[in-house]
Scaffold this motif. Structure first.
Motif, PDB file in Angstrom:
ATOM      1  N   ILE A  30      -2.767   6.082   8.920  1.00  0.00           N
ATOM      2  CA  ILE A  30      -2.645   4.899   9.773  1.00  0.00           C
ATOM      3  C   ILE A  30      -2.143   5.317  11.149  1.00  0.00           C
ATOM      4  CG2 ILE A  30      -1.239   2.811  10.074  1.00  0.00           C
ATOM      5  CD1 ILE A  30      -1.490   2.527   6.970  1.00  0.00           C
ATOM      6  N   THR A  65      -3.807   6.193   1.363  1.00  0.00           N
ATOM      7  CA  THR A  65      -2.977   6.433   2.557  1.00  0.00           C
ATOM      8  C   THR A  65      -1.994   7.569   2.292  1.00  0.00           C
ATOM      9  OG1 THR A  65      -3.109   4.084   3.048  1.00  0.00           O
ATOM     10  CG2 THR A  65      -1.439   5.357   4.235  1.00  0.00           C
ATOM     11  N   HIS A 109      -8.479  -1.604  10.978  1.00  0.00           N
ATOM     12  CA  HIS A 109      -7.788  -2.582  10.142  1.00  0.00           C
ATOM     13  C   HIS A 109      -7.613  -3.833  10.992  1.00  0.00           C
ATOM     14  CE1 HIS A 109      -5.057  -4.406   7.315  1.00  0.00           C
ATOM     15  NE2 HIS A 109      -4.289  -4.701   8.332  1.00  0.00           N
TER      16      HIS A 109
END
Ligand SMILES: *Cc1c(COP(=O)(O)O)cnc(C)c1O
Length: 376
Positions: A77, A122, A337
């Protein structure tokens, strides 16, 4: 009249003396005396058990990816509003950058949207401290801890900045600094990785020595060295380290001088809001390092017109960034996202003013006058 350049790399005057000393030492490859001094200086400043010089922040980010164990298909991320290196390092290991939106006030990763972007794949969160103003590290650390993922600072902008009194680069598992000529403290090209956990130190040493245990050999801990893991050639030469050593000696002055220019801009531009320009927002628990001064115009057309008008007066201002999710490689290798509305909005409206070490009052005044005269 000469243009006011956007950037002007700092030189302290001590660089040549230390370069001569490095040459006289006869040790020109990496990991020598000057590298060691720089690493101790940086580790001390950041409060890290260990710092490693690297050839760039890009290289430090690649080391971070290897240390985080990113494998093909793993997700990381990160903001889309950043330089390409944050994402490229992940993509080189087959990882997938997952772009999350930024906060409209600081331009930093929106910690409120991070948790929803976490999936079973992730592995890490890469956070950028935009303009040397730290991201919301308390909340991000808590999320990383809860999900067992690594937190990495891309602190390329943030050398010398603090968050709640704690230095950038020491706020996560790993920190990556840049000493590129456009940053606050420089060695032309250069970078460093700071490591907050002793467990990762030996592996990092191997990764940057081409995957060998040469560092243990040099310390006499093994009698020959060999290939033991993945790695690459991330060590900078002693010439780079000697130059950086001279800069680190003056890091406090260089940052303070940039902050003085930042403050001069911010005070003189008090009131530009009524012309539709917005000044930077700095939370009171963040001490920045004067890395950059930006303004937000009301829309893209007026931002572009402002850039052209400033250029016409010899004041070189620039925009920032082309969001990674809209770049060809970002679309190919990454995933969005949410809709990244703030990122798209800000990228069309932001402009950065010239800011470098040693700007005198006359130069500052030229920039300020040109901004105050803008017809936005
Ligand atoms: C400059 C920069 C980098 C890359 O730094 P190099 O030392 O040139 O590799 C990475 N991330 C961010 C946010 C940067 O601004």
């Amino acid at each position: 009249m000469k243009n006011v350049p956007f950037n002007n790399p700092p030189v302290t005057g001590e660089e040549l003396r230390l370069l001569e000393a490095a040459i006289a030492d006869g040790h020109l490859c990496g990991a020598g005396r000057f590298s060691g001094e720089c690493e101790d200086w940086i580790a001390g400043a950041v409060g890290a058990p260990r710092a490693f010089l690297a050839q760039s922040c890009t290289a430090a980010l690649e080391m971070a990816v290897l240390l985080a164990g990113i494998e093909p298909g793993d997700e990381v991320i990160m903001p889309s509003f950043t330089f390409v290196s944050t994402a490229n390092a992940v993509v080189l290991s087959g990882g997938v950058p997952v772009f999350v939106d930024i906060r409209p006030d600081t331009m930093n990763l929106d910690e409120g949207q991070v948790e929803a972007a976490i999936t079973p794949r992730t592995k890490a969160i890469f956070v950028v401290h935009y303009g040397g103003v730290c991201a919301e590290m308390d909340a991000l650390s808590e999320i990383a801890r809860r999900h067992g993922v690594m937190l990495v600072e891309d602190a390329a902008h943030a050398f010398g900045a603090t968050y709640r009194g704690r230095p950038a680069g020491g706020l996560a598992d790993l920190g990556c600094f840049s000493f590129h000529a456009t940053k606050n403290i420089i060695s032309g090209e250069g970078g460093a990785l700071t490591i907050m956990s002793d467990d990762l130190v030996e592996r990092a040493e191997i990764i940057r020595e081409k995957g060998t245990n040469r560092s243990r050999f040099l310390r006499g801990q093994v009698d020959k060295y060999t290939w033991v893991d993945k790695g690459s050639s991330y060590l900078p030469s002693e010439l780079t380290a000697a130059f950086l050593r001279a800069q680190l000696e003056r890091a406090g002055d260089i940052n303070a001088d940039r902050v003085a220019t930042w403050n001069a801009y911010n005070a003189a531009l008090d009131g530009v809001e009524k012309n539709g320009l917005r000044r930077p927002v700095v939370p009171d628990y963040c001490e920045h390092n004067g890395h950059l001064y930006y303004l937000l115009a009301p829309d893209r057309d007026r931002r572009d017109a402002a850039l052209a008008e400033l250029q016409g007066k010899g004041v070189i201002a620039l925009f920032h960034y082309v969001p990674l999710h809209s770049s060809p490689a970002g679309q190919r290798f990454g995933r969005m996202h949410g809709n990244l509305a703030v990122t798209d909005d800000v990228a069309g409206r932001l402009l950065r003013l010239p800011l470098w070490y040693g700007m005198d009052d006359a130069v500052r005044a030229r920039v300020i006058d040109a901004v105050l005269a803008l017809d936005v």
